[in-house]
Write a protein that holds these residues in place. Structure first.
Motif, short mmCIF file in Angstrom:
data_model
loop_
_atom_site.label_atom_id
_atom_site.label_comp_id
_atom_site.label_asym_id
_atom_site.label_seq_id
_atom_site.Cartn_x
_atom_site.Cartn_y
_atom_site.Cartn_z
N THR A 1 15.86 1.39 -3.33
CA THR A 1 14.09 1.29 -3.74
C THR A 1 14.43 1.80 -5.77
OG1 THR A 1 13.66 2.94 -2.85
CG2 THR A 1 13.20 1.55 -1.85
N ALA A 2 13.38 2.09 -6.48
CA ALA A 2 13.52 3.07 -7.40
C ALA A 2 12.18 2.81 -8.08
CB ALA A 2 14.44 2.46 -8.50
N GLY A 3 12.10 4.01 -8.95
CA GLY A 3 10.22 3.77 -10.07
C GLY A 3 10.23 4.24 -11.09
N GLY A 4 9.15 3.91 -11.43
CA GLY A 4 8.95 4.35 -12.90
C GLY A 4 8.18 4.94 -13.74
N LEU B 1 1.70 1.82 -7.37
CA LEU B 1 1.97 3.38 -6.18
C LEU B 1 1.32 4.71 -7.40
CD1 LEU B 1 3.60 2.32 -3.58
CD2 LEU B 1 1.43 1.61 -3.28
N ASP B 2 -0.11 5.00 -7.25
CA ASP B 2 -0.60 6.38 -7.35
C ASP B 2 -0.35 6.39 -9.26
OD1 ASP B 2 -0.95 7.41 -5.06
OD2 ASP B 2 0.29 7.99 -4.99
N THR C 1 0.97 -0.89 0.17
CA THR C 1 0.41 0.11 -0.35
C THR C 1 0.49 1.62 0.08
OG1 THR C 1 0.17 -0.14 2.64
CG2 THR C 1 -1.97 -1.03 1.56
N ASP C 2 2.05 1.43 0.27
CA ASP C 2 3.06 2.38 0.20
C ASP C 2 4.72 2.00 -0.07
OD1 ASP C 2 4.15 1.65 3.22
OD2 ASP C 2 2.37 2.82 3.80
N LEU C 3 5.58 2.68 -0.09
CA LEU C 3 6.78 2.36 -0.11
C LEU C 3 7.19 1.57 1.11
CD1 LEU C 3 9.89 2.62 -2.20
CD2 LEU C 3 9.59 4.89 -1.62
N ASP C 4 7.15 2.06 2.78
CA ASP C 4 7.34 1.92 3.73
C ASP C 4 7.34 0.18 3.16
OD1 ASP C 4 9.39 3.67 4.46
OD2 ASP C 4 7.23 4.94 5.39
#
Length: 360
Positions: free
Chosen positions: A334-337, A291-292, A263-266
């Protein structure tokens, strides 16, 4: 209310009622039989002043209601107490905020005009001819009646009660509430003078209490959210051992890549820690979630493999495939795309990325 002193004893008067033309004083205890003695009656003057303020304000309120809401408004009951007043009236719907403000403003304007209040004692036939006089057809009147006038062009009303000498004596008028008491009957409760300060203090105390309650509720919500997140993490962690059993052997290390419903990055990082612990030795893991509208990644590497496969560089390479970036420590990063549509493809190709990885 007041006191009765007779025969050297003082009694507190609780009520005065008229019965067959005789005024009966009800005291706090039986009065000694002292027929013929002189009795001294004293009024509770401060209390009387408060009643006068609320009574005169009630007359002004009555006329203000008729002028704002319409002439269909008729008095249906009232209470005049030292601390407040209550006025029941005929009306077919809730009085809205704008109307209440207009009524309250009109009453206070009449107070500020410093209008003298006076009474007329007239034969009833003559009193009924006073312009716009208010009388109540359910009441019984004698041959002579008392008319209380507050500005000849504003309010004239049959009344035998006590009133201020000038509207300015009322000080200020404040509506506390408006509501229904019966079909077609509304009720306004209000206060005047010094009791407005008490009313404001009570409102401030209520506001303080409500703010405290809101803060407490927010704290409880945060705690519940924390407990829920912890529970969700523990539930998601139950699937980690099964993922490890399906690990692919690549270059002598176990490789796991999977999508989870974090539900979140943590929470995603906590699941990554669980995966790293489950891998124990010679392992690389990649977990992803959406997420989002964006892809979020966490890469974990066991301590014995970080020198050859640093998590920060590996996750950055995967994120680049998704139009993003990121990094971190050698054991967890961690990373995002932005391109979520390629996430499943990147997860499926992760073992190939590790197989082709050139250790630094």
């Amino acid at each position: 209310n007041g006191t009765l002193t007779i025969g050297g004893t003082t009694y507190r008067i609780l009520d005065v009622r008229k019965n067959n033309g005789v005024f009966l004083h009800h005291c706090d205890r039986d009065v000694e039989n002292v027929v013929g003695d002189v009795a001294r009656l004293e009024i509770d003057i401060p209390r009387r002043w408060h009643i006068q303020r609320n009574h005169s304000a009630t007359h002004i309120l009555h006329e203000a209601l008729r002028r704002v809401l319409g002439t269909h408004v008729k008095q249906s009951g009232s209470l005049v107490a030292p601390e407040h007043l209550r006025f029941d009236f005929t009306h077919f719907e809730k009085v809205n905020a704008a109307e209440l403000k207009a009524i309250e403003d009109m009453v206070n304007e009449k107070i500020m005009e410093r209008v003298n209040v006076y009474t007329l004692e007239l034969p009833i036939e003559e009193a009924q001819k006073v312009p716009n006089v208010k009388m109540f057809f359910g009441d019984k009147y004698g041959d002579f009646v008392r008319v209380v006038v507050i500005d000849e062009k504003f309010s004239a009303e049959f009344c035998g009660g006590t009133h201020v000498l000038n509207t300015n004596d009322i000080g200020l008028f404040k509506i506390k509430s408006e509501g229904a008491v019966a079909a077609g009957i509304r009720r306004i409760e209000a206060t005047t003078g010094l009791f407005i300060g008490d009313y404001i203090n009570r409102l401030q105390q209520q506001l303080h209490t409500e703010q405290h309650n809101v803060t407490s509720l927010h704290d409880k919500i945060k705690q519940l959210e924390k407990e829920l997140a912890s529970y969700q993490t523990s539930q998601l962690s139950l699937a980690i051992p099964a993922l490890v059993t399906k690990a692919v052997q690549v270059n002598g290390v176990k490789v796991v890549a999977a999508r989870v419903n974090a539900t979140d990055l943590d929470q995603l990082k906590e699941l990554g820690d669980s995966l790293r612990n489950e891998l124990a030795h010679n392992g690389i893991g990649l977990l992803a979630t959406e997420l989002d509208g964006k892809a979020q990644l966490v890469c974990v590497v066991t301590d014995d493999s970080t020198s050859s496969y640093p998590a920060g560089k590996i996750v950055g390479a995967v994120a680049k495939q998704l139009g993003g970036g990121g990094g971190g420590k050698a054991h967890l990063a961690t990373a995002g795309g932005k391109d979520v549509s390629k996430l499943d493809e990147s997860l499926a190709a992760f073992p190939i990325l590790i197989q082709d990885w050139i250790p630094s």
